[in-house]
Design an enzyme around this catalytic site. Structure first.
Site, PDB file in Angstrom:
ATOM      1  N   GLN A 120     -49.630  76.835 -87.456  1.00 41.67           N
ATOM      2  CA  GLN A 120     -49.717  77.315 -86.074  1.00 41.67           C
ATOM      3  C   GLN A 120     -51.091  77.920 -85.815  1.00 41.67           C
ATOM      4  O   GLN A 120     -51.599  78.687 -86.630  1.00 41.67           O
ATOM      5  CB  GLN A 120     -48.632  78.356 -85.813  1.00 41.67           C
ATOM      6  CG  GLN A 120     -47.223  77.796 -85.816  1.00 41.67           C
ATOM      7  CD  GLN A 120     -46.861  77.096 -84.508  1.00 41.67           C
ATOM      8  OE1 GLN A 120     -47.710  76.871 -83.653  1.00 41.67           O
ATOM      9  NE2 GLN A 120     -45.598  76.750 -84.360  1.00 41.67           N
ATOM     10  N   GLU A 179     -38.034  67.592 -92.537  1.00 38.16           N
ATOM     11  CA  GLU A 179     -39.291  67.238 -91.867  1.00 38.16           C
ATOM     12  C   GLU A 179     -39.685  65.814 -92.271  1.00 38.16           C
ATOM     13  O   GLU A 179     -39.524  65.429 -93.424  1.00 38.16           O
ATOM     14  CB  GLU A 179     -40.377  68.236 -92.290  1.00 38.16           C
ATOM     15  CG  GLU A 179     -41.801  67.862 -91.930  1.00 38.16           C
ATOM     16  CD  GLU A 179     -42.020  67.788 -90.433  1.00 38.16           C
ATOM     17  OE1 GLU A 179     -42.558  66.758 -89.986  1.00 38.16           O
ATOM     18  OE2 GLU A 179     -41.670  68.746 -89.723  1.00 38.16           O
ATOM     19  N   CYS A 214     -42.332  74.103 -77.762  1.00 37.58           N
ATOM     20  CA  CYS A 214     -43.687  74.160 -77.201  1.00 37.58           C
ATOM     21  C   CYS A 214     -43.748  73.396 -75.883  1.00 37.58           C
ATOM     22  O   CYS A 214     -44.813  73.213 -75.308  1.00 37.58           O
ATOM     23  CB  CYS A 214     -44.708  73.593 -78.194  1.00 37.58           C
ATOM     24  SG  CYS A 214     -44.399  71.879 -78.667  1.00 37.58           S
TER      25      CYS A 214
END
Length: 451
Positions: free
Chosen positions: A281, A331, A406
């Site tokens: 991030q 992931e 986001c």
């Protein structure tokens, strides 16, 4: 549509697009105007006409918005990366809260959700720990900087107010080196030149990793550049080779030219080893705020089993693990899962298990294998969740889902499905991860609806 390219129109900016363009309406036709802020009355030139909207740019501000502020520092970078920089910061936070609220209402049909005030930054500058800066040529001159909004034009800059000062020193060292030794920008069409992009990673201690993206194997006068860079706090220098015609910044091949293989950075108390291609991030301060909110919403207990979907390098998993029995992270990016496993070891976390694969394929297999996760974190990319993920969640029936987003628009779309299948949105907390842009991160608490 009677508006044509080249026309000028007068109007008031009433909103922002998700890119940060101002929005005005002429005869009920939306015109997205580069350089306009809410409340500005402007003259705009029409640059492009689409089927149902037009793109334009401000020619003249007739009457500035009462929320337009004067900056007490110089901005040399393109406003495309910071379109709201002259808009009052408190108003930015209010607009972002409103955007989340309207997306949930327009897309998910929800008008009764508690939307908290956006959590802003005490100092909303110098927050980016990773920037990627295009290199090009303009009017025969080497330029390093960001693209202007709605264009492919690089605006040469002394530096960006988004990254620490040491990163700006790196930009100027590289520009001076390019001019001194005639190191030309790489031209994708002609397949000539050297440098395509510069990547700059800066950690909590202002140590820097520099990534020089080249269109060729060769990097002439690299020793001279290294000698200059290490006068600053540059501890790692890589050459990345990208010969493709794609817009992707980094190619697959990395060569360590100097210093450390990895940069050490922190989010809260957790340590992360960052390779040049690691996802991390970009705003570590607000990331900690966001993750603590996610942990708070989960209301974690010692016997909880939590699934962290789209887990990346395992950052949220590490925040959760000390409070629960087990965390499963999923992931699709193999390298991210390897980083997640290493990050767990580095931080002495032993109850987190990370799996590589598409979330929509791995999660149903977990459900079938009998693994019962009573709480779930969703942190998908901007495009949101695949339908298969939402379907598997509904079958799993976790008591709490915390959606970290986001992109409030795709979150609202996904939330709509969950609400239609037995869940309720209890509360949403917007967090300003990217000050002076139109982007907003948020964290939503979703629980099983009472029958």
């Amino acid at each position: 549509m009677n508006i044509r390219v080249g026309d000028t129109v007068k109007g008031e900016i009433i909103d922002f697009t998700h890119e940060g363009n101002g929005v005005m309406k002429i005869d009920n036709i939306p015109i997205f105007v580069c350089g306009g802020l809410i409340g500005d009355k402007v003259v705009a030139k029409i640059d492009e006409v689409k089927k149902s909207f037009a793109l334009g740019s401000v020619v003249k501000i007739i009457e500035p918005s009462i929320d337009r502020v004067k900056l007490d520092f110089e901005v040399t970078e393109a406003r495309g990366g910071i379109p709201l920089i002259e808009y009052n910061y408190t108003k930015q936070l209010e607009w972002k809260k409103h955007k989340v609220k309207m997306d949930l209402y327009k897309i998910a049909g929800l008008d009764d959700v508690v939307i908290k005030d956006t959590i802003g930054m005490e100092y909303p500058f110098r927050y980016r720990n990773h920037v990627q800066i295009p290199v090009g040529e303009r009017n025969g001159k080497i330029v390093l900087g960001f693209y202007e909004l709605n264009t492919n034009e690089i605006v040469d800059m002394k530096g960006t107010i988004l990254q620490p000062e040491v990163g700006n020193k790196v930009i100027n060292i590289i520009r001076d080196w390019m001019r001194k030794y005639s190191i030309m920008p790489f031209d994708k069409r002609a397949k000539k030149g050297i440098l395509r992009h510069i990547g700059i990673r800066t950690n909590k201690d202002n140590e820097v990793m520099v990534i020089l993206v080249t269109g060729t194997d060769k990097l002439p006068y690299s020793k001279e550049l290294i000698d200059e860079l290490i006068q600053e706090k540059v501890v790692s220098i890589y050459q990345n080779i990208n010969k493709s015609n794609s817009p992707i910044v980094y190619g697959r091949e990395y060569r360590l030219l100097y210093g450390r293989e990895k940069l050490i950075d922190y989010i809260g108390d957790y340590k992360f080893y960052l390779s040049p291609n690691s996802f991390f991030q970009v705003n570590r301060i607000q990331t900690e705020v966001l993750y603590k909110k996610a942990v708070e919403y989960l209301n974690l207990e010692a016997n909880d089993i939590v699934c962290d979907l789209y887990c990346g390098i395992g950052t949220i998993s590490l925040f959760i693990a000390p409070h629960v029995k087990k965390v499963y992270g999923i992931e699709i990016v193999k390298e991210a899962i390897e980083d997640a496993k290493n990050n767990a070891l580095v931080n002495d976390i032993h109850n987190a298990e990370f799996m590589v694969g598409k979330v929509e394929e791995v999660l149903p297999k977990l459900v079938k294998s009998g693994i019962e996760s009573n709480k779930v974190v969703l942190d998908p990319p901007r495009k949101g969740c695949e339908r298969g993920v939402l379907e598997a969640l509904v079958k799993m029936l976790p008591e709490k889902i915390v959606y970290v987003s986001c992109n409030p628009s795709t979150m609202a779309r996904d939330v709509k499905y969950l609400v239609e299948n037995g869940y309720r949105v209890m509360e949403v907390q917007p967090v300003d991860m990217f000050p002076h842009t139109a982007h907003v991160e948020c964290c939503a608490l979703i629980e099983k609806a009472e029958k």
